[in-house]
Design a protein around this motif. Structure first.
Motif, mmCIF file in Angstrom:
data_model
loop_
_atom_site.group_PDB
_atom_site.id
_atom_site.type_symbol
_atom_site.label_atom_id
_atom_site.label_comp_id
_atom_site.label_asym_id
_atom_site.label_seq_id
_atom_site.Cartn_x
_atom_site.Cartn_y
_atom_site.Cartn_z
ATOM 1 N N SER A 377 -8.653 -20.189 3.637
ATOM 2 C CA SER A 377 -8.688 -18.836 4.198
ATOM 3 C C SER A 377 -9.169 -17.799 3.171
ATOM 4 C CB SER A 377 -7.320 -18.454 4.764
ATOM 5 O OG SER A 377 -6.293 -18.915 3.949
ATOM 6 N N TYR A 393 -10.528 -10.273 10.558
ATOM 7 C CA TYR A 393 -9.170 -10.589 11.015
ATOM 8 C C TYR A 393 -8.979 -12.104 10.952
ATOM 9 C CZ TYR A 393 -9.724 -5.909 13.049
ATOM 10 O OH TYR A 393 -9.961 -4.571 13.249
ATOM 11 N N PHE A 394 -7.712 -12.510 10.854
ATOM 12 C CA PHE A 394 -7.455 -13.948 10.704
ATOM 13 C C PHE A 394 -6.319 -14.373 11.633
ATOM 14 C CE2 PHE A 394 -6.889 -18.016 8.774
ATOM 15 C CZ PHE A 394 -8.057 -18.270 8.068
ATOM 16 N N ARG A 428 -1.373 -11.749 4.288
ATOM 17 C CA ARG A 428 -2.624 -11.088 4.687
ATOM 18 C C ARG A 428 -3.345 -10.523 3.462
ATOM 19 N NH1 ARG A 428 -4.412 -6.238 4.892
ATOM 20 N NH2 ARG A 428 -2.445 -5.216 4.405
ATOM 21 N N ALA A 433 -7.452 -10.438 4.202
ATOM 22 C CA ALA A 433 -7.854 -10.115 5.580
ATOM 23 C C ALA A 433 -7.390 -8.711 5.976
ATOM 24 C CB ALA A 433 -7.264 -11.149 6.536
ATOM 25 N N LEU A 436 -3.620 -10.197 10.203
ATOM 26 C CA LEU A 436 -3.320 -11.637 10.246
ATOM 27 C C LEU A 436 -2.292 -11.887 11.334
ATOM 28 C CD1 LEU A 436 -3.137 -14.572 9.003
ATOM 29 C CD2 LEU A 436 -1.415 -13.643 7.426
ATOM 30 N N TYR A 438 0.005 -15.145 13.183
ATOM 31 C CA TYR A 438 0.411 -16.547 13.178
ATOM 32 C C TYR A 438 0.964 -16.934 14.540
ATOM 33 C CZ TYR A 438 0.539 -17.435 8.066
ATOM 34 O OH TYR A 438 0.231 -17.674 6.753
#
Ligand SMILES: O=P(O)(O)OC[C@H]1O[C@H](OP(=O)(O)OP(=O)(O)O)[C@H](O)[C@@H]1O
Ligand SMILES: NC(=O)CC[C@H](N)C(=O)O
Ligand SMILES: [Mg+2]
Length: 509
Positions: A377, A393-394, A428, A433, A436, A438
């Motif tokens: 990442s 964004y992740f 994050r 990013a 973030l 999850y």
């Protein structure tokens, strides 16, 4: 993770096992081995490397026989560089046994000590799988009277093994002059399935494999999963015997198989891995809908390969364009299972290349199946920025990995896990990013349950810190950590894989 295979046939099995290993290569890239039995003679070839590099024509010729077992290795105990720890392992008494193991034992040091003190057996490597083989040998010795082996005594030996061994183990073993034995630990943490095919004469032949993709690719049909605690024995005539050998088995398959390890086209414990990943994408989309920044996303992009189904479904559910911004070099293997952090980091950039045209001025949502050390990442977010992305964004289709895995995945010490001791916002920042998100633990589990509602419990220890075998204490994890940190500086570049296997020194009195 490792991949295992076992087969009894009316024709030579060497090519069959080789082809099967190629189908399981994603489970282990460090070493490979095949062992066959011709009458009472065993033949074996194993070495470090990918399947295609380990076996030359001359090696294949040296593997005659109508039954055999095979292994691809991703080490969790011992070291990746020690070719002595490549599998299968061999022991000459009783009868002659070869064994291949997927998983990791949590009491291997205690067993190793017992082997020496009580059973007078020598273990020559740091591999827990060698310990496991010796426990099997010992139990077989105790279960058999005389020199004739029958399924009853073999199953008795597996019963004895279950009583002594703790941790995760899906195994195949060849017993000289008898046949192929396969068994799965009482929690069914690691996968194992049974396949069948009909030969030219119409007789049924069987094979066991870590994943159904190997069976299908070899022309076998998936019969069923091996049950937790169950043992399967195929004699040299091809007759199949099965028996439940554990006292109270509870199916708790490793949820990380569905998240990352297994191939999407495999079925594990009655659930399609691909379908489970699609569901992970859907649940993640639902959570994302609650985020304010969701409206800013221009495109959704997977981080190839494993996140593709989740990313695709997430994009579809959100009604946002799905684009492939990273192209994967198909000749580079999986980075997470490579030994050594430096090589993993370098490989991410060699493996994935960003296409600027897809990033310029856009707000991109990058989707990965999981974030473990954060190697991928961190690099990928930077690559997206370098390629001109506006916002990056992740999203992770799995929850934060906060705890070590002691059941066959190399997630060793808490300090190496990017989520350990960090809040989501700190993670994050660490990966660079702009936002973030999850998956929740419950949604991850529910994704698999939606595909097979019969699956009630999972080993999700790396996410929730609950270790199903009940023997993993805080002191055990501390000791793993202590040993990892005590390894020579820079040792990570080689292969310090002793972390899953407590290396208490064995006092020889
Ligand atoms: O946070 P990290 O420590 O980097 O680990 C997580 C990453 O590693 C795996 O990819 P990998 O390249 O191994 O395989 P893949 O091509 O199947 O996605 C996984 O899919 C994540 O991308
Ligand atoms: N990942 C695994 O299944 C590892 C098997 C065994 N513990 C080894 O280190 O070789
Ligand atoms: Mg990946």
């Amino acid at each position: 993770m490792c991949g295992i295979l076992g087969a009894v046939s009316r024709s030579p099995v060497n090519q069959l096992l080789y082809d099967g290993l190629l189908l399981l290569q994603h489970r282990g890239q460090d070493a490979a081995g095949i062992a066959t039995a011709m009458g009472k003679t065993f033949n074996m070839h194993k070495a470090n490397g990918l399947v295609r590099d380990v076996f030359r024509t001359r090696n294949m010729r040296s593997l005659p026989g109508f039954s055999g077992i095979a292994h691809v290795r991703y080490p969790t105990a011992g070291s990746a560089s020690n070719s002595e720890e490549a599998q299968p392992f061999y022991v000459n008494a009783p009868f002659g046994i070869m064994l291949a193991h997927n998983g990791n034992l949590t009491n291997s040091e205690q067993l190793k000590d017992e082997m020496f003190r009580r059973d007078r057996r020598h273990i020559n490597t740091e591999s827990d799988s060698e310990v496991l083989l010796n426990v099997l040998a010992n139990e077989l010795q105790a279960a058999v009277s005389g020199v004739t082996l029958d399924p009853v005594s073999i199953f008795e030996a597996v019963r004895g093994l279950h009583r002594r061994v703790r941790g995760a183990y899906a195994c195949v073993a060849e017993i000289a002059g008898a046949g192929v034995l396969a068994f799965r630990d009482p929690w069914g943490i690691r996968p194992l399935c049974l396949g069948a095919t009909e030969n030219e004469k119409g007789d049924t032949e069987h094979m066991v494999a870590s994943e159904s993709v190997a069976l299908e690719g070899l022309g076998y049909r998936l019969v069923r999963d091996v049950a937790p605690g169950e043992a399967i024995f195929i004699d040299l005539e091809g007759t199949l015997f099965t028996e439940q050998c554990a006292e109270s088995p509870v199916l708790s398959p490793c949820v990380f198989e569905y998240v990352y390890f297994a191939r999407p086209d495999s079925m594990i414990d009655g659930a399609s891995v691909y379908d489970a990943r699609l569901r992970m994408g859907e649940y993640l989309a639902e959570s994302l809908k609650r985020e304010a920044w969701r409206g800013d996303i221009d495109v959704v992009m997977p981080i190839p390969d494993t996140s593709r189904p989740a990313a695709m479904q997430l994009a579809m559910k959100l009604g946002i364009q799905y684009r492939e911004g990273f192209i994967k070099n198909r000749y580079v293997g999986r980075t997470f299972i490579m030994p050594g952090q430096a090589v993993r980091k370098k490989t991410v950039r060699q493996k994935l290349n960003a296409m600027s045209v897809e990033f310029k001025g856009k707000n991109v949502l990058l989707v990965d199946d999981s974030i473990v050390r954060g190697t991928t990442s961190r690099e990928i977010v930077q690559m997206a920025r370098d390629s001109g992305a506006n916002k990056v964004y992740f999203a992770s289709a799995a929850p934060p990995v906060r705890f070590p895995n002691v059941y066959g995945i190399d997630m060793p010490t808490r300090g190496e896990l990017i989520a350990h001791g960090r809040s989501d916002d700190e993670i994050r920042i660490a990966i660079g990013a702009d936002a973030l998100i999850y998956q929740s633990i419950e949604d991850m589990k529910q994704s698999v349950r939606d595909v097979n509602p019969a699956l009630r419990d999972f080993d999700a220890s790396c996410f929730d810190g609950r270790y199903v075998t009940g023997d993993v204490t805080a002191a055990y994890l501390d000791e793993i950590e202590r040993q990892r940190l005590a390894e020579p500086a820079g040792g990570d570049e080689d292969t310090p894989r002793s972390q899953m296997n407590l290396q208490f020194s064995v006092a020889r009195d």
